[in-house]
Design a protein around this motif. Sequence first.
Motif, PDB file in Angstrom:
ATOM      1  N   PRO A  21     -73.193 -11.770  68.704  1.00 30.00           N
ATOM      2  CA  PRO A  21     -73.680 -11.082  67.504  1.00 30.00           C
ATOM      3  C   PRO A  21     -72.854 -11.488  66.290  1.00 30.00           C
ATOM      4  N   ARG A  22     -73.516 -11.924  65.237  1.00 22.33           N
ATOM      5  CA  ARG A  22     -72.859 -12.350  64.002  1.00 22.33           C
ATOM      6  C   ARG A  22     -73.618 -11.809  62.803  1.00 22.33           C
ATOM      7  N   LEU A  23     -72.929 -11.707  61.678  1.00 16.30           N
ATOM      8  CA  LEU A  23     -73.576 -11.346  60.425  1.00 16.30           C
ATOM      9  C   LEU A  23     -74.002 -12.621  59.713  1.00 16.30           C
ATOM     10  N   ASP A  24     -75.264 -12.672  59.261  1.00 10.25           N
ATOM     11  CA  ASP A  24     -75.724 -13.851  58.533  1.00 10.25           C
ATOM     12  C   ASP A  24     -75.318 -13.758  57.064  1.00 10.25           C
ATOM     13  N   ALA A  25     -75.797 -14.694  56.266  1.00 10.02           N
ATOM     14  CA  ALA A  25     -75.401 -14.738  54.857  1.00 10.02           C
ATOM     15  C   ALA A  25     -75.823 -13.485  54.092  1.00 10.02           C
ATOM     16  N   ALA A  26     -76.890 -12.842  54.565  1.00 10.71           N
ATOM     17  CA  ALA A  26     -77.359 -11.630  53.890  1.00 10.71           C
ATOM     18  C   ALA A  26     -76.701 -10.372  54.438  1.00 10.71           C
ATOM     19  N   GLY A  27     -75.812 -10.530  55.410  1.00  8.36           N
ATOM     20  CA  GLY A  27     -75.130  -9.377  55.991  1.00  8.36           C
ATOM     21  C   GLY A  27     -75.873  -8.696  57.114  1.00  8.36           C
ATOM     22  N   ALA A  28     -76.957  -9.321  57.607  1.00 15.56           N
ATOM     23  CA  ALA A  28     -77.732  -8.751  58.707  1.00 15.56           C
ATOM     24  C   ALA A  28     -77.218  -9.291  60.034  1.00 15.56           C
ATOM     25  N   ALA A  29     -77.249  -8.445  61.052  1.00 12.50           N
ATOM     26  CA  ALA A  29     -76.771  -8.853  62.370  1.00 12.50           C
ATOM     27  C   ALA A  29     -77.826  -9.703  63.068  1.00 12.50           C
ATOM     28  N   ARG A  30     -77.365 -10.719  63.763  1.00 13.95           N
ATOM     29  CA  ARG A  30     -78.278 -11.555  64.543  1.00 13.95           C
ATOM     30  C   ARG A  30     -77.543 -12.149  65.736  1.00 13.95           C
ATOM     31  N   MET A  31     -78.292 -12.489  66.771  1.00 13.59           N
ATOM     32  CA  MET A  31     -77.738 -13.126  67.958  1.00 13.59           C
ATOM     33  C   MET A  31     -77.811 -14.637  67.782  1.00 13.59           C
ATOM     34  N   THR A  32     -76.686 -15.304  68.027  1.00 14.11           N
ATOM     35  CA  THR A  32     -76.646 -16.749  67.861  1.00 14.11           C
ATOM     36  C   THR A  32     -75.683 -17.344  68.877  1.00 14.11           C
ATOM     37  N   ALA A  33     -75.563 -18.662  68.870  1.00 11.51           N
ATOM     38  CA  ALA A  33     -74.617 -19.334  69.761  1.00 11.51           C
ATOM     39  C   ALA A  33     -73.200 -19.153  69.221  1.00 11.51           C
ATOM     40  N   GLY A  34     -72.204 -19.275  70.103  1.00 13.60           N
ATOM     41  CA  GLY A  34     -70.818 -19.133  69.670  1.00 13.60           C
ATOM     42  C   GLY A  34     -69.859 -19.112  70.833  1.00 13.60           C
ATOM     43  N   LEU A  35     -68.584 -19.221  70.511  1.00  9.85           N
ATOM     44  CA  LEU A  35     -67.518 -19.227  71.515  1.00  9.85           C
ATOM     45  C   LEU A  35     -67.705 -20.355  72.534  1.00  9.85           C
ATOM     46  N   GLY A  36     -68.315 -21.455  72.066  1.00 10.75           N
ATOM     47  CA  GLY A  36     -68.540 -22.585  72.958  1.00 10.75           C
ATOM     48  C   GLY A  36     -69.651 -22.370  73.957  1.00 10.75           C
ATOM     49  N   ARG A  37     -70.465 -21.316  73.774  1.00 12.76           N
ATOM     50  CA  ARG A  37     -71.546 -21.008  74.698  1.00 12.76           C
ATOM     51  C   ARG A  37     -72.881 -21.037  73.959  1.00 12.76           C
ATOM     52  N   PRO A  38     -73.959 -21.336  74.679  1.00  9.83           N
ATOM     53  CA  PRO A  38     -75.265 -21.453  74.020  1.00  9.83           C
ATOM     54  C   PRO A  38     -75.933 -20.109  73.799  1.00  9.83           C
ATOM     55  N   LEU A  39     -76.907 -20.097  72.910  1.00  6.27           N
ATOM     56  CA  LEU A  39     -77.794 -18.941  72.765  1.00  6.27           C
ATOM     57  C   LEU A  39     -78.871 -19.055  73.842  1.00  6.27           C
ATOM     58  N   ILE A  40     -79.113 -17.971  74.563  1.00  5.09           N
ATOM     59  CA  ILE A  40     -80.082 -17.963  75.651  1.00  5.09           C
ATOM     60  C   ILE A  40     -81.127 -16.886  75.386  1.00  5.09           C
ATOM     61  N   LEU A  41     -82.391 -17.236  75.577  1.00  2.00           N
ATOM     62  CA  LEU A  41     -83.473 -16.262  75.500  1.00  2.00           C
ATOM     63  C   LEU A  41     -84.349 -16.460  76.730  1.00  2.00           C
ATOM     64  N   SER A  42     -84.544 -15.399  77.492  1.00  2.00           N
ATOM     65  CA  SER A  42     -85.377 -15.458  78.688  1.00  2.00           C
ATOM     66  C   SER A  42     -86.370 -14.310  78.676  1.00  2.00           C
ATOM     67  N   THR A  43     -87.620 -14.623  78.950  1.00  2.00           N
ATOM     68  CA  THR A  43     -88.656 -13.591  79.054  1.00  2.00           C
ATOM     69  C   THR A  43     -88.952 -13.265  80.513  1.00  2.00           C
ATOM     70  N   LEU A  44     -88.087 -13.701  81.424  1.00  2.00           N
ATOM     71  CA  LEU A  44     -88.319 -13.554  82.859  1.00  2.00           C
ATOM     72  C   LEU A  44     -87.269 -12.652  83.487  1.00  2.00           C
ATOM     73  N   GLU A  45     -87.618 -12.066  84.638  1.00  2.00           N
ATOM     74  CA  GLU A  45     -86.618 -11.377  85.440  1.00  2.00           C
ATOM     75  C   GLU A  45     -85.624 -12.411  85.966  1.00  2.00           C
ATOM     76  N   THR A  46     -84.391 -11.971  86.238  1.00  2.00           N
ATOM     77  CA  THR A  46     -83.337 -12.915  86.608  1.00  2.00           C
ATOM     78  C   THR A  46     -83.696 -13.803  87.804  1.00  2.00           C
ATOM     79  N   PRO A  47     -84.252 -13.273  88.912  1.00  2.00           N
ATOM     80  CA  PRO A  47     -84.598 -14.167  90.035  1.00  2.00           C
ATOM     81  C   PRO A  47     -85.605 -15.240  89.644  1.00  2.00           C
ATOM     82  N   GLU A  48     -86.627 -14.867  88.851  1.00  2.00           N
ATOM     83  CA  GLU A  48     -87.620 -15.848  88.434  1.00  2.00           C
ATOM     84  C   GLU A  48     -87.008 -16.875  87.480  1.00  2.00           C
ATOM     85  N   ALA A  49     -86.115 -16.412  86.597  1.00  2.00           N
ATOM     86  CA  ALA A  49     -85.441 -17.341  85.691  1.00  2.00           C
ATOM     87  C   ALA A  49     -84.619 -18.363  86.467  1.00  2.00           C
ATOM     88  N   MET A  50     -83.950 -17.910  87.537  1.00  2.00           N
ATOM     89  CA  MET A  50     -83.162 -18.837  88.346  1.00  2.00           C
ATOM     90  C   MET A  50     -84.050 -19.871  89.021  1.00  2.00           C
TER      91      MET A  50
END
Length: 297
Positions: free
Chosen positions: A170-199
């Motif tokens: 979670p980071r604040l963008d230029a407008a001061g709004a919170a958003r989820m992004t990549a960071g700490l050397g790790r990628p941004l992940i978005l999954s619309t699946l249950e964990t077993p199906e995602a695997m």
Amino acid sequence: MTPLLLIILGLAALAVGAVVLRSLGPNQRIGRLLAATPAVPIAEARALAAGPARYVAVHGRIDAEDEFEDDARRPLVLRRMRLQLGDGRRWSTTDEQLEAVDFELREGLDSIAVDHAALDAGLVVVPRESVGTAADAPDRVPPGTSPTTPMRLRVEQVSSIDHAVVVGVPRLDAAGAARMTAGLGRPLILSTLETPEAMRILAASGRRRPMVAAIAFAIGALAIGLGLVWALLGAVTTTALAASPAPSAAAGDPRSSGQGPGLVGDPWFAIGAMLAIGLAAALLTVVWVRATGGRRG
């Protein structure tokens, strides 16, 4: 076979398991992070955006103001189309098109934006594929490509009616709004699946490799455990026998009929051996967790 050889074989099996998992490429890391990252409510993620960076997961429903429709008139917020050529072992992308609008993840009255521009390998959805050859689209492949080269069109999309998990910082963008992004050397992940199906989706390029890795880890842990127990029992037996003098009148115990003091062990050796087993078990646990989806930070 000696205990040392058994332990060496166990370490070799662990190494094989780690190599097999690594062969899955970025998908192995995506799966590990998706399974192990701690989840927090969206309200907490918004609060974290103003503080030190933390890598967390949030759950909610996709929401947007300016969706666009696909051929089936589903409201989409993101669609990625990749044209890929195959060489019999892997697929390489020759053309990519991304269409997306600003969207957020909503949980009750709370919401947090998603930095869709940071999504790459971290997009985990059920893909739609059309398979053919380069002859089907000669104007979209590099010059000199053989017409018989396998080709596929892979479409990945996210709808505003989907529920999803987003893993990122979670980071604040230029407008001061919170958003989820990549960071700490790790990628941004978005999954619309249950964990077993995602695997299953992430391991689709090598369905048998996760099973091979799991078997190798199990064999390695078992071999090392048996080797350590074998070595401990052998060491304790040797120490006990060495500490037991032969019966004699001079060395007899006056409280017995000429018998020696019996089996006398070395308590410090026993304590050290138990500590060694504990440290070895902890090391195996760390190796297992890091290789199969444990938490990192």
